[in-house]
Motif scaffolding. Structure first.
Motif, PDB file in Angstrom:
ATOM      1  N   GLU A   6       0.955  -1.171  -0.119  1.00 51.18           N
ATOM      2  CA  GLU A   6      -0.026  -0.137  -0.042  1.00 51.18           C
ATOM      3  C   GLU A   6       1.369   1.577   0.253  1.00 51.18           C
ATOM      4  N   GLU A   7       1.650   1.151   0.400  1.00 53.48           N
ATOM      5  CA  GLU A   7       2.694   2.329   0.565  1.00 53.48           C
ATOM      6  C   GLU A   7       3.379   2.882  -0.693  1.00 53.48           C
ATOM      7  N   ILE A   8       3.806   1.444  -1.108  1.00 53.80           N
ATOM      8  CA  ILE A   8       4.480   1.629  -2.666  1.00 53.80           C
ATOM      9  C   ILE A   8       3.355   2.044  -3.440  1.00 53.80           C
ATOM     10  N   LYS A   9       2.153   1.522  -3.428  1.00 51.42           N
ATOM     11  CA  LYS A   9       1.185   2.197  -4.552  1.00 51.42           C
ATOM     12  C   LYS A   9       0.909   3.762  -4.432  1.00 51.42           C
ATOM     13  N   LYS A  10       0.632   4.128  -3.063  1.00 50.98           N
ATOM     14  CA  LYS A  10       0.214   5.637  -2.509  1.00 50.98           C
ATOM     15  C   LYS A  10       1.929   6.188  -3.616  1.00 50.98           C
ATOM     16  N   ALA A  11       2.757   5.280  -3.076  1.00 49.76           N
ATOM     17  CA  ALA A  11       3.938   6.222  -3.842  1.00 49.76           C
ATOM     18  C   ALA A  11       4.114   6.873  -5.152  1.00 49.76           C
TER      19      ALA A  11
END
Length: 329
Positions: free
Chosen positions: A21-26
């Protein structure tokens, strides 16, 4: 042959332990900033957008991320990255690889580093699909067709929407003379090109022998990730955040499409997760003007902080409302 190591975590600005989820948001944050359609410096933004997409292509895929972490962990700053034995990106003319050729693509949207680790196999294939072998070439008496070569091509949803022409360069080490030679050519990306389809570029593969025809280059299409849309076939999917009262009372909002923003009526009583269809706003189904649909997925968002006045209003609502979500129907 060493290639420049790509630190995909640094490209997206996340830690090596970042969650999916952090990768997607970034990715979404950076992709919106550097999307060529909105950036002022379009040339530099386009290159940055490709780097962001490549990083997301790897880190959002569990298998690719694992492979990247395994091979990348041994890289040291200041040294070129040496691809692991048997990696992609090199066609070997004989079993021992004595006449290996280094392939370098430009303009495909993927770096040499990505091609070496994750690109499709480029073992040569001769006439009739038989695997190329240097010994076979050496003993050929008559004309023999050159081997075919495969590569990957990243295309944007805008390319698919309207069609485009891409400038491609292909560098290889000449089998006869040794020095590298570069071929520059243009590839047409047809409107409605599908994920996984192949574009054939005639006569851009390996050289033939004894007057034989050259092989072909096959470029396998990959959709670049988009910050606002995902695809399923030719249909597009996006998400829309709504306030609770908007979902309950209904509202008309503007939503983005690949052809600009359109008005969408949200019916009263729309539930969280409900899909609303916008006809004809998806990708082209082919080379004509028939388009698939856009599906807007509703996300009802709750306020994290409320004022005293808002709390009073919510408490009043709880007293007068007859709605019971736990009541059996």
């Amino acid at each position: 042959m060493p290639v420049e190591f790509k630190d995909y975590y640094a490209t997206l600005g996340v830690s090596r332990t970042a969650s999916g989820e952090e990768i997607k948001k970034a990715f979404r944050t950076l992709a919106r900033k550097f999307h060529p359609d909105v950036a002022k410096d379009k040339k530099n933004a386009e290159e940055k957008f490709k780097e962001i997409n490549e990083a997301y292509e790897v880190l959002s895929d569990a298998e690719k991320r694992k492979k990247y972490d395994e091979y990348g962990s041994g890289w040291k700053e200041g040294r070129g990255f040496e691809p692991p034995t048997g990696s992609q990106g090199r066609a070997r003319g004989s079993p021992n690889g004595a006449e290996a050729q280094d392939f370098h693509f430009g303009g495909t949207g993927f770096s040499d580093f990505f091609e070496q680790l994750f690109g499709r196999g480029r073992q040569g294939f001769g006439a009739g699909g038989s695997r190329f072998d240097s010994e076979e070439f050496a003993q050929a008496d008559g004309p023999m067709r050159g081997h075919d070569i495969e590569g990957d091509l990243m295309v944007t949803l805008d390319d698919v929407m309207r069609g485009s022409v891409r400038s491609i360069s292909f560098q290889r080490t000449d089998r006869k003379t040794g020095p590298a030679e570069t071929h520059n050519f243009k590839v047409r990306i047809p409107m409605g090109m599908k994920e996984g389809q192949t574009i054939r570029v005639p006569n851009k593969g390996g050289d033939g022998v004894n007057g034989g025809a050259s092989g072909d280059l096959f470029l396998h299409v990959h959709y670049a990730a988009h910050p606002d849309f995902r695809t399923l076939g030719a249909d597009l999917y996006s998400e829309l955040d709504l306030a609770p009262w908007e979902a309950v009372l209904g509202v008309t909002v503007e939503v983005p499409t690949l052809d600009g923003r359109v008005s969408l009526r949200i019916p009263a009583g729309t539930n969280n997760g409900q899909q609303l269809r916008v006809r004809g706003r998806g990708l082209p189904k082919g080379r004509d003007n028939d388009h698939a649909d856009l599906y807007v997925i509703v996300n009802v968002q709750l306020p994290k902080e409320i004022s005293d006045e808002e709390r009073t209003a919510w408490e009043k609502l709880s007293q007068v409302s007859r709605f019971n979500p736990r009541k059996l129907t």
